[in-house]
Design a protein around this motif. Structure first.
Motif, PDB file in Angstrom:
ATOM      1  N   PRO A 515       0.838  -1.210   0.000  1.00 39.01           N
ATOM      2  CA  PRO A 515       0.000   0.000   0.000  1.00 39.01           C
ATOM      3  C   PRO A 515       0.869   1.254   0.000  1.00 39.01           C
ATOM      4  CG  PRO A 515      -0.757  -1.587   1.626  1.00 39.01           C
ATOM      5  CD  PRO A 515       0.565  -2.082   1.141  1.00 39.01           C
ATOM      6  N   LYS A 516       0.443   2.260  -0.740  1.00 48.98           N
ATOM      7  CA  LYS A 516       1.238   3.477  -0.854  1.00 48.98           C
ATOM      8  C   LYS A 516       1.410   4.196   0.479  1.00 48.98           C
ATOM      9  CE  LYS A 516       0.528   4.728  -5.706  1.00 48.98           C
ATOM     10  NZ  LYS A 516      -0.043   5.722  -6.662  1.00 48.98           N
ATOM     11  N   ASN A 517       0.390   4.078   1.350  1.00 45.01           N
ATOM     12  CA  ASN A 517       0.521   4.807   2.621  1.00 45.01           C
ATOM     13  C   ASN A 517       1.657   4.260   3.478  1.00 45.01           C
ATOM     14  OD1 ASN A 517      -0.537   2.506   4.029  1.00 45.01           O
ATOM     15  ND2 ASN A 517      -2.609   3.190   3.538  1.00 45.01           N
ATOM     16  N   GLN A 518       2.150   3.049   3.160  1.00 44.86           N
ATOM     17  CA  GLN A 518       3.306   2.528   3.884  1.00 44.86           C
ATOM     18  C   GLN A 518       4.592   3.240   3.467  1.00 44.86           C
ATOM     19  OE1 GLN A 518       3.658  -1.684   3.462  1.00 44.86           O
ATOM     20  NE2 GLN A 518       1.688  -2.129   4.409  1.00 44.86           N
ATOM     21  N   LEU A 519       4.581   3.839   2.292  1.00 42.99           N
ATOM     22  CA  LEU A 519       5.809   4.417   1.738  1.00 42.99           C
ATOM     23  C   LEU A 519       5.875   5.926   1.911  1.00 42.99           C
ATOM     24  CD1 LEU A 519       5.986   2.341  -1.580  1.00 42.99           C
ATOM     25  CD2 LEU A 519       7.053   1.868   0.618  1.00 42.99           C
ATOM     26  N   TYR A 520       4.970   6.495   2.647  1.00 39.49           N
ATOM     27  CA  TYR A 520       5.002   7.954   2.837  1.00 39.49           C
ATOM     28  C   TYR A 520       6.277   8.328   3.595  1.00 39.49           C
ATOM     29  CZ  TYR A 520       3.540  12.649   4.078  1.00 39.49           C
ATOM     30  OH  TYR A 520       3.470  14.013   4.227  1.00 39.49           O
ATOM     31  N   HIS A 521       7.098   9.166   3.004  1.00 37.29           N
ATOM     32  CA  HIS A 521       8.400   9.565   3.563  1.00 37.29           C
ATOM     33  C   HIS A 521       9.304   8.369   3.805  1.00 37.29           C
ATOM     34  CE1 HIS A 521       7.562  13.734   3.711  1.00 37.29           C
ATOM     35  NE2 HIS A 521       6.676  13.679   4.694  1.00 37.29           N
ATOM     36  N   ARG A 522       9.164   7.344   2.985  1.00 43.28           N
ATOM     37  CA  ARG A 522      10.014   6.174   3.083  1.00 43.28           C
ATOM     38  C   ARG A 522      10.428   5.723   1.691  1.00 43.28           C
ATOM     39  NH1 ARG A 522       6.250   5.742   7.015  1.00 43.28           N
ATOM     40  NH2 ARG A 522       6.982   5.302   9.128  1.00 43.28           N
ATOM     41  N   THR A 523      11.542   5.013   1.633  1.00 38.64           N
ATOM     42  CA  THR A 523      12.016   4.410   0.392  1.00 38.64           C
ATOM     43  C   THR A 523      11.923   2.899   0.530  1.00 38.64           C
ATOM     44  OG1 THR A 523      13.553   6.230  -0.023  1.00 38.64           O
ATOM     45  CG2 THR A 523      13.972   4.168  -1.176  1.00 38.64           C
ATOM     46  N   LEU A 524      11.383   2.261  -0.484  1.00 32.37           N
ATOM     47  CA  LEU A 524      11.303   0.812  -0.520  1.00 32.37           C
ATOM     48  C   LEU A 524      12.524   0.289  -1.265  1.00 32.37           C
ATOM     49  CD1 LEU A 524       9.813  -1.897  -0.177  1.00 32.37           C
ATOM     50  CD2 LEU A 524       8.610  -1.398  -2.322  1.00 32.37           C
ATOM     51  N   ASN A 525      13.366  -0.483  -0.588  1.00 34.22           N
ATOM     52  CA  ASN A 525      14.553  -1.094  -1.187  1.00 34.22           C
ATOM     53  C   ASN A 525      14.344  -2.599  -1.270  1.00 34.22           C
ATOM     54  OD1 ASN A 525      16.211   1.425  -1.078  1.00 34.22           O
ATOM     55  ND2 ASN A 525      16.039   1.081   1.130  1.00 34.22           N
ATOM     56  N   ALA A 526      14.801  -3.199  -2.363  1.00 35.34           N
ATOM     57  CA  ALA A 526      14.641  -4.644  -2.523  1.00 35.34           C
ATOM     58  C   ALA A 526      15.878  -5.230  -3.189  1.00 35.34           C
ATOM     59  CB  ALA A 526      13.392  -4.961  -3.338  1.00 35.34           C
ATOM     60  N   TRP A 527      16.156  -6.492  -2.859  1.00 36.07           N
ATOM     61  CA  TRP A 527      17.249  -7.249  -3.480  1.00 36.07           C
ATOM     62  C   TRP A 527      16.725  -8.626  -3.821  1.00 36.07           C
ATOM     63  CZ3 TRP A 527      19.461 -11.942  -2.814  1.00 36.07           C
ATOM     64  CH2 TRP A 527      20.719 -12.181  -3.391  1.00 36.07           C
ATOM     65  N   PHE A 528      17.007  -9.046  -5.071  1.00 34.71           N
ATOM     66  CA  PHE A 528      16.620 -10.388  -5.480  1.00 34.71           C
ATOM     67  C   PHE A 528      17.582 -10.895  -6.544  1.00 34.71           C
ATOM     68  CE2 PHE A 528      13.916 -13.321  -8.092  1.00 34.71           C
ATOM     69  CZ  PHE A 528      13.827 -14.331  -7.141  1.00 34.71           C
ATOM     70  N   ASP A 529      18.171 -12.039  -6.280  1.00 28.49           N
ATOM     71  CA  ASP A 529      19.043 -12.715  -7.237  1.00 28.49           C
ATOM     72  C   ASP A 529      20.139 -11.788  -7.777  1.00 28.49           C
ATOM     73  OD1 ASP A 529      19.726 -15.102  -8.445  1.00 28.49           O
ATOM     74  OD2 ASP A 529      18.737 -14.574 -10.323  1.00 28.49           O
ATOM     75  N   GLY A 530      20.773 -11.046  -6.866  1.00 26.02           N
ATOM     76  CA  GLY A 530      21.914 -10.216  -7.232  1.00 26.02           C
ATOM     77  C   GLY A 530      21.571  -8.833  -7.749  1.00 26.02           C
ATOM     78  N   TYR A 531      20.298  -8.482  -7.775  1.00 25.69           N
ATOM     79  CA  TYR A 531      19.887  -7.181  -8.303  1.00 25.69           C
ATOM     80  C   TYR A 531      19.208  -6.374  -7.194  1.00 25.69           C
ATOM     81  CZ  TYR A 531      17.234  -3.766 -11.073  1.00 25.69           C
ATOM     82  OH  TYR A 531      16.688  -2.602 -11.581  1.00 25.69           O
ATOM     83  N   THR A 532      19.569  -5.086  -7.087  1.00 21.06           N
ATOM     84  CA  THR A 532      18.999  -4.195  -6.079  1.00 21.06           C
ATOM     85  C   THR A 532      18.336  -3.009  -6.765  1.00 21.06           C
ATOM     86  OG1 THR A 532      20.735  -4.771  -4.494  1.00 21.06           O
ATOM     87  CG2 THR A 532      19.500  -2.759  -4.065  1.00 21.06           C
ATOM     88  N   ALA A 533      17.170  -2.630  -6.276  1.00 19.06           N
ATOM     89  CA  ALA A 533      16.484  -1.448  -6.799  1.00 19.06           C
ATOM     90  C   ALA A 533      15.697  -0.808  -5.657  1.00 19.06           C
ATOM     91  CB  ALA A 533      15.552  -1.811  -7.951  1.00 19.06           C
ATOM     92  N   SER A 534      15.353   0.469  -5.833  1.00 16.61           N
ATOM     93  CA  SER A 534      14.625   1.232  -4.818  1.00 16.61           C
ATOM     94  C   SER A 534      13.463   1.951  -5.461  1.00 16.61           C
ATOM     95  CB  SER A 534      15.548   2.255  -4.134  1.00 16.61           C
ATOM     96  OG  SER A 534      16.640   1.611  -3.525  1.00 16.61           O
ATOM     97  N   PHE A 535      12.450   2.233  -4.662  1.00 19.52           N
ATOM     98  CA  PHE A 535      11.278   2.967  -5.138  1.00 19.52           C
ATOM     99  C   PHE A 535      10.876   4.001  -4.090  1.00 19.52           C
ATOM    100  CE2 PHE A 535       6.835   3.883  -5.643  1.00 19.52           C
ATOM    101  CZ  PHE A 535       6.665   3.986  -7.013  1.00 19.52           C
ATOM    102  N   ARG A 536      10.578   5.229  -4.611  1.00 22.51           N
ATOM    103  CA  ARG A 536      10.107   6.279  -3.715  1.00 22.51           C
ATOM    104  C   ARG A 536       9.059   7.107  -4.453  1.00 22.51           C
ATOM    105  NH1 ARG A 536      11.397   8.923   0.883  1.00 22.51           N
ATOM    106  NH2 ARG A 536      10.939  11.133   0.970  1.00 22.51           N
ATOM    107  N   LEU A 537       7.961   7.422  -3.766  1.00 20.17           N
ATOM    108  CA  LEU A 537       6.920   8.241  -4.356  1.00 20.17           C
ATOM    109  C   LEU A 537       7.399   9.677  -4.520  1.00 20.17           C
ATOM    110  CD1 LEU A 537       3.820   6.963  -2.379  1.00 20.17           C
ATOM    111  CD2 LEU A 537       4.421   6.428  -4.720  1.00 20.17           C
ATOM    112  N   THR A 538       6.897  10.361  -5.564  1.00 23.61           N
ATOM    113  CA  THR A 538       7.267  11.763  -5.778  1.00 23.61           C
ATOM    114  C   THR A 538       6.516  12.655  -4.802  1.00 23.61           C
ATOM    115  OG1 THR A 538       5.492  12.132  -7.358  1.00 23.61           O
ATOM    116  CG2 THR A 538       7.574  11.272  -8.232  1.00 23.61           C
ATOM    117  N   ASP A 539       6.972  13.878  -4.636  1.00 21.84           N
ATOM    118  CA  ASP A 539       6.317  14.820  -3.722  1.00 21.84           C
ATOM    119  C   ASP A 539       4.878  15.077  -4.126  1.00 21.84           C
ATOM    120  OD1 ASP A 539       8.627  15.009  -2.289  1.00 21.84           O
ATOM    121  OD2 ASP A 539       9.327  16.824  -3.280  1.00 21.84           O
ATOM    122  N   LYS A 540       4.623  15.171  -5.457  1.00 26.12           N
ATOM    123  CA  LYS A 540       3.268  15.437  -5.928  1.00 26.12           C
ATOM    124  C   LYS A 540       2.330  14.307  -5.528  1.00 26.12           C
ATOM    125  CE  LYS A 540       0.586  16.462 -10.081  1.00 26.12           C
ATOM    126  NZ  LYS A 540       0.620  16.677 -11.546  1.00 26.12           N
TER     127      LYS A 540
END
Length: 797
Positions: A515-540
């Motif tokens: 849910p998006k409300n979990q990511l308010y002022h937070r960054t979601l980081n993930a790692w799977f099978d040697g690959y790392t990526a992050s997601f963050r909602l824009t200010d708008k």
């Protein structure tokens, strides 16, 4: 008797105020001292100072003012040691002595040494093997090393292929002893090649370290050991070593002083890496103290400024729900804190006992991880090895790795190497408080190509009020299951929560919905099978969200909501439940240690006749106690407690001795036994002073002193082998006049124990009496004088 009672009760009340403690006495200056670094330091230390740009003439390197030290020693009970870096003297002293010491004009302050070193081994040798004479390590096995899994997990084959073994790097190992290191086959190459440069036993003030606690033998083997069958236990088989004994199991305070002195000794003798599988934790600290401000943490940071890489175990506190952090000095910013993972080349998981981070200030800890279950030298014989558990062994594995990495990057400073080791870890740039950045990998230092970009194995997709983490098809894994790690990171860089799960790679249509409300002022980081990526909602987008608070639950679903795989269904049930046990969530005010704890115990002992005036009974009469105690911790080493117990005592009376009760029974049988049974319920108030922590239950060496009151009943029984009315049959007769009579008693109790086992003594201050009859001719008109002293053993669980 009243005088004895008054004296003991007074002792009970004032005992803590008169004990000696260990203190650092901090000095104002080093006036009048001189220093020549070129005669003080080893040439390798001077080289290290120049490489990192540290000042050889730094005031911390100057000796203490000898006149100041002499005056302090004259007022103290014992001189424990001194530290150039702290400009301080460590002494044992009473409170009165410390008042006089504090009044000296050159004393800037004093600090109670309220810490206690603990070895971070979880288990001893689990299994061992001896190797025959013909399996000794040979040059052939050196050319083609047979690597253990604990080294393979760090990519150690890369170092071996490139001839990297830590040659030219000097490592100092701090521990509780190194028995048989000088004779064990695992270390033969170190002595053949003169790789043990110096040793010092700070506990006994001598060079001999080849005895005492075998923990050091095992940790050293995880840095540089080669098993008799040729298996390589550690990576740094070519490094040089300084061995320091700094820990004594039953010494409550002095280990901190010895550890500090060993740091300065290692600095002086050219150490480039320090491996310390020791630490201070819950025995004398609270979790909020794990903030890098302890003296040992400060010393570790100072060592880093002088060009030394300090590696320290994270600790084994993960199973203690009251202690959710690492131990010091692993909490220091500049210490490479090492956690533990399961010994598995296919699965990737945190080992159960390894301490979780972060530090009390939210600093990322542990920094990296290695196997917490390792093959190590066993001092049971000169050729034995065995498997051991603990972050004590993940730390030296990484220390050996660091030596090889430094050999590959000879111009690197200690702090540069610190960060390069983090970058080499297999999860980097992902991190969490269980694994840090993961396990360091040798190919990072051996490969000519750096900063390669991993192929994507998942992608983030916005969908309505949720963010989906989609696994991509054809991810190329040959394993049926792979770990997936993800976390929520705040704007301040700390983690609110993190989760480790296992994904079936054949089920590539799966996704995780957040849910998006979990990511308010937070960054979601993930790692799977040697690959790392992050997601963050824009200010708008943030402005369009309705903030509903933070929820640790998430769902794992398929697009059609149909879950067919049992393993996936199990993950779904875990993640969608109300209690997400895989999430480590840390409130802002940190975790605190509990001030209340319990003892459940059983005691078995005997009543002992101290004088001929005691009621006539045999010297030993058996007693059994069972009960529970509740203690409230008032200080790290001092607690007050209350206990409730049931006890039963059988007084074995001497059949040959008459007493006033005998007349109440028939005498025409052959008397076999007569005994007096007394059972009681007791309430005890006591104090506990802990001298040394540790043990399976964490109780260490402690002493209890208290007073008890009991309410009990008694019976008197005579047994006959034969009796006129019951031919050839054993017969017991209990006099009803002495059945179910109750009385109140009180007395003193004391215990000395180590962890679960101990000895106890009780002394009853009152006499055991029957119903007293005013008629002097009555057979019940007497007072019993049963033995008052009892001693025995206790078991707590």
């Amino acid at each position: 008797m009243k005088k004895i009672l008054f004296t003991l009760v007074t002792l009970l009340a004032v005992l803590p105020a008169f004990g000696q403690s260990c203190y650092w006495v901090l000095l104002t200056d080093k006036q009048g001292t001189t220093f020549d670094p070129y005669t003080y330091f080893d040439a390798k230390a001077i080289e290290r100072y120049r490489q990192c740009g540290a000042d050889l003439y730094d005031p911390s390197n100057y000796p203490l003012n000898s006149s100041y030290v002499s005056q302090i020693d004259a007022l103290a009970t014992e001189h424990v040691g001194a530290s150039r870096w702290l400009n301080a003297v460590a002494v044992m002293a009473t409170p009165d002595q410390m008042q006089r010491i504090q009044s000296l004009p050159f004393v800037s302050g004093t600090s109670l040494i309220a810490t206690e070193m603990q070895i971070t081994a979880c288990k001893a040798v689990a299994e061992s093997s001896d190797y025959p004479e013909n399996s000794e390590y040979s040059e052939t096995s050196a050319a083609q090393p047979n690597l253990t899994e604990q080294i393979i997990r760090m990519g150690g084959r890369q170092f071996a292929t490139n001839g990297v073994n830590g040659k030219g790097i000097r490592i100092a190992v701090f521990d509780g002893g190194f028995p048989k290191v000088n004779t064990h086959a695992v270390f033969k190459h170190l002595f053949d090649n003169h790789q043990i440069i110096k040793t010092w036993n700070f506990c006994n003030n001598k060079e001999d370290v080849y005895g005492w606690n075998s923990h050091g033998t095992m940790t050293l083997s995880c840095i540089a050991g080669i098993a008799p069958d040729g298996r390589q236990l550690g990576l740094a088989t070519g490094a040089e070593f300084l061995l320091a004994r700094t820990e004594v199991e039953l010494e409550p305070f002095k280990e901190e002083v010895w550890w500090m002195q060993a740091m300065e000794w290692a600095d002086r003798n050219g150490a480039q890496i320090i491996s310390s599988s020791l630490g201070y934790g819950k025995e004398r600290y609270n979790t909020e103290d794990m903030n890098g401000t302890s003296y040992v943490a400060k010393a570790a940071n100072m060592a880093a400024r002088k060009g030394i890489l300090v590696c320290n175990s994270a600790g084994n506190e993960a199973t203690d729900r009251h202690w959710r952090t690492i131990i010091t000095p692993a909490d220091a910013d500049s210490v490479l804190c090492v956690g533990g993972i399961d010994a598995d080349l296919k699965n990737y998981s945190h080992i159960s006992f390894s301490s979780y981070g972060p530090s009390a200030t939210g600093k990322l800890k542990p920094n990296v991880s290695a196997f917490g279950h390792a093959l190590a030298a066993s001092p049971s014989s000169d050729k034995a090895t065995g498997y051991v558990d603990g972050t004590s062994f993940s730390c030296p594995l990484v220390a050996g790795f660091a030596a090889c990495a430094w050999q590959c990057r000879p111009g690197t400073t200690a702090m540069q190497l610190f960060h390069e080791i983090e970058k080499s870890a297999d999860l980097y740039p992902y991190f969490d408080y269980a694994l840090g950045y993961g396990v360091p990998q040798a190919d990072y230092f051996c490969s000519k190509v750096q900063n390669t970009v991993a192929r994507p194995t998942f992608r983030f997709v916005e969908k309505g009020d949720s963010i989906h983490l989609h696994l991509l098809r054809n991810i190329g894994s040959t394993d049926l299951s792979r770990p997936l790690f993800f976390n929520w990171q705040t704007d301040q860089g700390t983690l609110d929560a993190y989760i480790h799960i296992t994904i079936d790679t054949m089920d590539t249509a799966s996704y995780i919905s957040f849910p998006k409300n979990q990511l308010y002022h937070r960054t979601l980081n993930a790692w799977f099978d040697g690959y790392t990526a992050s997601f963050r909602l824009t200010d708008k987008q943030n402005q369009q969200l309705a903030i509903t608070g933070y929820d640790t639950r998430c769902s794992f679903t398929r697009p059609n909501s149909m879950i067919q795989n049992d393993a996936v269904r199990e993950v779904v049930n875990t993640l969608t439940g109300n209690d997400l046990t895989l999430v480590q969530k840390y409130p802002k005010d940190g975790w605190k240690t509990s001030n209340t704890y319990w003892d459940f115990y059983i005691m078995a002992g005997s009543m002992v006749r101290l004088s001929s005036q005691d009621f006539p009974c045999k010297l030993l009469s058996p007693t059994v106690h069972v009960g529970v105690r509740m203690l409230s911790r008032k200080a790290k080493a001092y607690s007050l407690g209350i206990g409730l117990e049931y006890a039963g005592t059988r007084y074995n009376l001497d059949p040959e001795q008459p007493n006033r009760l005998d007349g109440l029974f028939p005498t025409d049988g052959k008397l076999d036994k007569k005994y007096y049974l007394f059972d009681e319920v007791s309430l005890e108030l006591f104090q506990r002073v802990r001298f040394v922590g540790g043990g399976m239950l964490g109780k260490g060496v402690h002493w209890d002193l208290g007073i008890y009151g009991s309410y009990g009943r008694y019976t008197y029984t005579k047994e006959y082998k034969t009796y006129a009315h019951a031919q050839d049959a054993a017969l017991s007769i209990t006099n009803p006049e002495y059945q179910d009579n109750y009385n109140f008693n009180f007395g003193l109790t004391t215990r000395v124990a180590y962890d679960a086992f101990g000895i106890y003594c009780r002394y009853r201050l009152t006499g055991l009496t029957t119903n007293y009859d005013a008629d002097p001719l009555s057979p019940t008109a007497f007072k019993l004088s049963l033995p008052r002293f009892e001693a025995g053993i206790q078991l707590c669980f």
